[in-house]
Design a protein around this motif. Sequence first.
Motif, PDB file in Angstrom:
ATOM      1  N   ALA A 178      -7.709  -3.686   3.131  1.00 12.10           N
ATOM      2  CA  ALA A 178      -7.203  -3.603   1.761  1.00 12.10           C
ATOM      3  C   ALA A 178      -7.165  -4.979   1.115  1.00 12.10           C
ATOM      4  N   PRO A 221       0.839  -1.209   0.000  1.00  9.09           N
ATOM      5  CA  PRO A 221       0.000   0.000   0.000  1.00  9.09           C
ATOM      6  C   PRO A 221       0.868   1.250   0.000  1.00  9.09           C
ATOM      7  N   LEU A 238      -0.632  -6.650   2.525  1.00 10.11           N
ATOM      8  CA  LEU A 238      -1.804  -5.818   2.742  1.00 10.11           C
ATOM      9  C   LEU A 238      -2.359  -5.962   4.159  1.00 10.11           C
ATOM     10  N   ASP A 266      -2.298   2.686  -4.412  1.00  9.17           N
ATOM     11  CA  ASP A 266      -3.277   3.357  -3.573  1.00  9.17           C
ATOM     12  C   ASP A 266      -4.530   2.480  -3.517  1.00  9.17           C
ATOM     13  N   ILE A 267      -5.441   2.821  -2.634  1.00  5.18           N
ATOM     14  CA  ILE A 267      -6.579   1.942  -2.360  1.00  5.18           C
ATOM     15  C   ILE A 267      -7.435   1.715  -3.609  1.00  5.18           C
ATOM     16  N   SER A 268      -7.677   2.759  -4.367  1.00  3.05           N
ATOM     17  CA  SER A 268      -8.547   2.612  -5.540  1.00  3.05           C
ATOM     18  C   SER A 268      -7.947   1.661  -6.574  1.00  3.05           C
TER      19      SER A 268
END
Length: 507
Positions: free
Chosen positions: A469, A429, A465, A450-452
């Motif tokens: 996530a 991440p 992770l 990134d998260i998206s």
Amino acid sequence: MNILSRVGRLVMVVVLSATPALVGLFLLTRLIGASVGDFQPAYDFDQYLYTREASTFAAAGFSGGYYGGNGHTARIGRFGPHGAAYAVVYGGLAKLSGGWQNWLAPTFNMVLLTLALLGSARGLSLGTFAFLSICLTLFPPLVVLLPTAYQDAAQCALGLVLGAALAGLVRQGDAAIRRRFWIVLGLVLAATLTRPTWAVLFPAVFFCAGSGHWRESWRALLWGGLCLLAGYALFSLTAASWIASPGTNPGAAVLSGGFLDRLPLFLNNLRNLTNFADNRYHTLVLLLMLSATGMAMVVTAGGKRARLYALAVHLCNMGAPFLAYVALYNGSGRHLSRLLAAHFVLSLTYAVKTLPPRSRTTVLAWTTAAGLALLPMTLAHQYALFVRPAYDDFRGFAPRIAAQATAMNPTLSLSLGASSPWLRTLAVPATKPVVAYLAAPPAYGIELYDISALEQPLRAGFVLLPPAAAALASRHTPLTAVAETPAGTLYRNDVAFGFASYPEAAP
């Protein structure tokens, strides 16, 4: 000059060349009580990215894993947004030295600057060279960045080389100008592959290789502009796209609108840059560099031709990157003073090599006095902000990195011999990646997400992770937990290893 005089001069030149490094080592001992061997890059993102990539090249050459963000990779090579130059040069030197150690980064900085200073002594009197050495020793960005892993010290060394090369170009007679021109053009292209802002020198090279008449400026701008675009494009091929940017992509910014469309951003950035309350120190450093460069242009002597050459070099070298940065990126004095530091060293070297004695003394005296005046602020604020954290490890990164390596590297090491580079790549991440970044086996590449971006299929062989996530990523990529670590769960990407297919491809 007899033999004893030559030996004496050589000894003095070597000592003066090493003065910035020696003073840097003295300040480390005096102010922090540390040595170069205590260096730890973990507190700052750029530094641990540089050292991590260099360690990968030292361990695996061009066969390491991928670096990038959100699955993006470079078209040439496998390194991140800064391109391959730092990794190849520093990692290559480390390979010759027996393998990567973090303390090699500041050591190589000092060695490269010393060698560049040594090379710039040619053609200078001992007094002038001593002045130049003291000037660079007190130059604020070098005081702060020389004992770190930032590439800026190496870029300043490159500025010395390029400044001397350009000065040699304008001093050549017509018979030697063509051969010298191609050498300087090649040097600028090589420099552009280390940092794309050096591409602004191409128009100056073409102009300085001509007769020095204004009527030739359009030709220099045309051919230099084409070389600039080509150099920037070549660098872009070696740099992976990143998940964050300090501003608009330059190419997109230029194509998206005209000058009037960019004017509000430019004025806002300029206002932020001159906000003395927030940018006091860096504003003063910028004033030092810009005023000394302006002085070098004003005191230039030797006729109209010499003045035009100097104008072309200084405007391309300092003016163009300054205006481009403020117009296209942001008004951060900290980033701009770092960016311009190496360019200023080039302008200073060019001035020292081309100005008459009294004029060069004026420029050197002003720069040295300004650096000396800023030294208390440099040591009290910037040194404490950038250097001290890299040597006292006040956040305790070292034991955390060691614990993370112990937990995950036995598993990661099993794929070191895999044919696919993705099986030697770890996805982590983008939030607080430092421990995993520095703990992975050296031959591994690191991809930040990134998260998206976790909502797309992942290509890296392993993914580290936290639970939330992991739940998101597993909807789009089949993952199998293989180890628990202090920084989260280590998962195997079953698709990368051929054990499963992406959900979209499932029958």
